[in-house]
Design an enzyme around this catalytic site. Sequence first.
Site, PDB file in Angstrom:
ATOM      1  N   ILE A 175       0.830  -1.201   0.000  1.00  0.00           N
ATOM      2  CA  ILE A 175       0.000   0.000   0.000  1.00  0.00           C
ATOM      3  C   ILE A 175       0.864   1.251   0.000  1.00  0.00           C
ATOM      4  O   ILE A 175       0.634   2.190  -0.768  1.00  0.00           O
ATOM      5  CB  ILE A 175      -0.959  -0.006   1.206  1.00  0.00           C
ATOM      6  CG1 ILE A 175      -1.961  -1.159   1.056  1.00  0.00           C
ATOM      7  CG2 ILE A 175      -1.686   1.329   1.329  1.00  0.00           C
ATOM      8  CD1 ILE A 175      -2.745  -1.460   2.302  1.00  0.00           C
ATOM      9  N   ASP A 209      10.573   1.503   8.787  1.00  0.00           N
ATOM     10  CA  ASP A 209      10.360   0.108   8.407  1.00  0.00           C
ATOM     11  C   ASP A 209      11.645  -0.664   8.685  1.00  0.00           C
ATOM     12  O   ASP A 209      12.626  -0.540   7.949  1.00  0.00           O
ATOM     13  CB  ASP A 209       9.981  -0.014   6.934  1.00  0.00           C
ATOM     14  CG  ASP A 209       9.514  -1.418   6.573  1.00  0.00           C
ATOM     15  OD1 ASP A 209      10.042  -2.386   7.150  1.00  0.00           O
ATOM     16  OD2 ASP A 209       8.604  -1.547   5.733  1.00  0.00           O
ATOM     17  N   THR A 253      -5.053   3.068   8.019  1.00  0.00           N
ATOM     18  CA  THR A 253      -5.774   2.178   7.103  1.00  0.00           C
ATOM     19  C   THR A 253      -5.203   0.768   7.201  1.00  0.00           C
ATOM     20  O   THR A 253      -5.455  -0.067   6.325  1.00  0.00           O
ATOM     21  CB  THR A 253      -5.654   2.672   5.648  1.00  0.00           C
ATOM     22  OG1 THR A 253      -4.269   2.786   5.301  1.00  0.00           O
ATOM     23  CG2 THR A 253      -6.342   4.008   5.462  1.00  0.00           C
ATOM     24  N   ALA A 254      -4.439   0.506   8.265  1.00  0.00           N
ATOM     25  CA  ALA A 254      -3.793  -0.801   8.422  1.00  0.00           C
ATOM     26  C   ALA A 254      -4.678  -1.722   9.257  1.00  0.00           C
ATOM     27  O   ALA A 254      -5.632  -2.313   8.751  1.00  0.00           O
ATOM     28  CB  ALA A 254      -2.410  -0.617   9.050  1.00  0.00           C
ATOM     29  N   ARG A 255      -4.385  -1.829  10.537  1.00  0.00           N
ATOM     30  CA  ARG A 255      -5.190  -2.601  11.474  1.00  0.00           C
ATOM     31  C   ARG A 255      -5.291  -1.828  12.776  1.00  0.00           C
ATOM     32  O   ARG A 255      -4.292  -1.264  13.251  1.00  0.00           O
ATOM     33  CB  ARG A 255      -4.598  -3.983  11.720  1.00  0.00           C
ATOM     34  CG  ARG A 255      -4.748  -4.966  10.572  1.00  0.00           C
ATOM     35  CD  ARG A 255      -6.207  -5.340  10.337  1.00  0.00           C
ATOM     36  NE  ARG A 255      -6.401  -6.300   9.261  1.00  0.00           N
ATOM     37  CZ  ARG A 255      -6.638  -5.990   8.000  1.00  0.00           C
ATOM     38  NH1 ARG A 255      -6.670  -4.707   7.643  1.00  0.00           N
ATOM     39  NH2 ARG A 255      -6.836  -6.922   7.093  1.00  0.00           N
ATOM     40  N   ASP A 281      -9.851   4.425   9.494  1.00  0.00           N
ATOM     41  CA  ASP A 281     -10.685   3.494   8.744  1.00  0.00           C
ATOM     42  C   ASP A 281     -10.727   2.139   9.431  1.00  0.00           C
ATOM     43  O   ASP A 281     -11.579   1.312   9.122  1.00  0.00           O
ATOM     44  CB  ASP A 281     -10.159   3.344   7.315  1.00  0.00           C
ATOM     45  CG  ASP A 281     -11.099   2.525   6.444  1.00  0.00           C
ATOM     46  OD1 ASP A 281     -12.293   2.888   6.370  1.00  0.00           O
ATOM     47  OD2 ASP A 281     -10.655   1.519   5.863  1.00  0.00           O
ATOM     48  N   GLU A 323     -13.513  -3.968  16.132  1.00  0.00           N
ATOM     49  CA  GLU A 323     -14.177  -3.435  14.948  1.00  0.00           C
ATOM     50  C   GLU A 323     -15.501  -4.171  14.729  1.00  0.00           C
ATOM     51  O   GLU A 323     -15.491  -5.388  14.553  1.00  0.00           O
ATOM     52  CB  GLU A 323     -13.267  -3.606  13.736  1.00  0.00           C
ATOM     53  CG  GLU A 323     -13.636  -2.742  12.557  1.00  0.00           C
ATOM     54  CD  GLU A 323     -12.552  -2.745  11.497  1.00  0.00           C
ATOM     55  OE1 GLU A 323     -11.504  -2.112  11.707  1.00  0.00           O
ATOM     56  OE2 GLU A 323     -12.770  -3.408  10.471  1.00  0.00           O
ATOM     57  N   HIS A 327     -14.123   0.754   7.709  1.00  0.00           N
ATOM     58  CA  HIS A 327     -13.229  -0.164   6.994  1.00  0.00           C
ATOM     59  C   HIS A 327     -13.579  -0.206   5.498  1.00  0.00           C
ATOM     60  O   HIS A 327     -13.811  -1.273   4.923  1.00  0.00           O
ATOM     61  CB  HIS A 327     -13.313  -1.573   7.603  1.00  0.00           C
ATOM     62  CG  HIS A 327     -12.048  -2.369   7.404  1.00  0.00           C
ATOM     63  ND1 HIS A 327     -11.554  -3.230   8.342  1.00  0.00           N
ATOM     64  CD2 HIS A 327     -11.174  -2.433   6.367  1.00  0.00           C
ATOM     65  CE1 HIS A 327     -10.450  -3.800   7.906  1.00  0.00           C
ATOM     66  NE2 HIS A 327     -10.193  -3.316   6.703  1.00  0.00           N
ATOM     67  N   ILE A 328     -13.569   0.968   4.876  1.00  0.00           N
ATOM     68  CA  ILE A 328     -13.949   1.085   3.465  1.00  0.00           C
ATOM     69  C   ILE A 328     -12.768   1.443   2.562  1.00  0.00           C
ATOM     70  O   ILE A 328     -12.943   1.576   1.342  1.00  0.00           O
ATOM     71  CB  ILE A 328     -15.059   2.138   3.269  1.00  0.00           C
ATOM     72  CG1 ILE A 328     -14.582   3.525   3.733  1.00  0.00           C
ATOM     73  CG2 ILE A 328     -16.335   1.731   3.978  1.00  0.00           C
ATOM     74  CD1 ILE A 328     -15.526   4.658   3.341  1.00  0.00           C
TER      75      ILE A 328
END
Length: 325
Positions: A155, A174, A233-235, A259, A264, A283-284
């Site tokens: 991503i 990272d 937008t990961a977890r 998101d 969740e 979560h879209i």
Amino acid sequence: MDDVFTHRVYPDYLIKELKEDLEFVSKPLTNDELLKNLDILSEVDFIFSGWGGPKFEKDVLDAAPNLKMVFYGAGTIKNIVTNTFWEKGIRITTANAANAIAVSEYTLAAIIFGLKNALTMNQQLNDTKTYPEPGKRNIRGAFKVKIGLISLGAIARELLKLFENFDFEVIAYDPFITQEEADRLGVVLVDLDTLFKESDVVSLHTPLLDSTRGMIRKKHFLSMKGNTTFINTARGAVVNEEEMIEALRERKDISAYLDVVYPEPPKKSSPLYEMKNVFLTPHIAGSEGNEVTRMGDLMVKEFKAYLAGEKLKYEVNKEDYERMA
């Protein structure tokens, strides 16, 4: 796979294309239908699947002695692949890269909104019904700002392609990326604390692993500059949510575009629903609507490459699997 997605991911024109090279053994099946008719797999060489597809446990794999490859028209394969799958030497390719396109587009939109301070502007407008004066809107803007990316997976790499049209300086955290790879991607590697302190926008793309669970803490949010943005937008579980809420209550100048959360969906009593500096979506960010067909299209392209004896672009091996979300 799930009925609701079958003909969206693999619409008729893709099925027709596959039938030029394949004999289908049945109509599309749901997971329950397959598990009740495992003998249908006895001569199957390839399986095309997606969301709601079967977990490849021993009973499924024993029923498919000729299975060579799985084409998975969805993202993560963590919930479907087992040790037995790898032991049998079956190959798998995934549409994770296609799903990454949709997530990167959502993330870019959140970045621009964050840099325009759109969430705060909207809340102020709703509260006061008055436009703030030009020059007094506390908007950072999207020119020569610093974007911090946490993890440089599929991503984030799609996002970097979109950044080519912007004057962004990109820093990243990272621990699995070499300096040579970072140079090739055009990003500056920093530690996690530095990333939060220096970024105008922080975007989280870290996979949920035992080692990453709860890694984003209150101290990280409190160290952010004024009028900055955090995007996840990961977890949700990569963030210590209780500490994040505490920090966002203290630092109302930070906007959070979430998101994903944990749990969740959030509990009905969660303050996230009411916080004015939180933009919450269900979560879209991943593929939705006609975007899901992109995943099926990618799997058909991978199959064509397989037939031609070419290297598959999106095949996942066991080593890759261990590091995936």
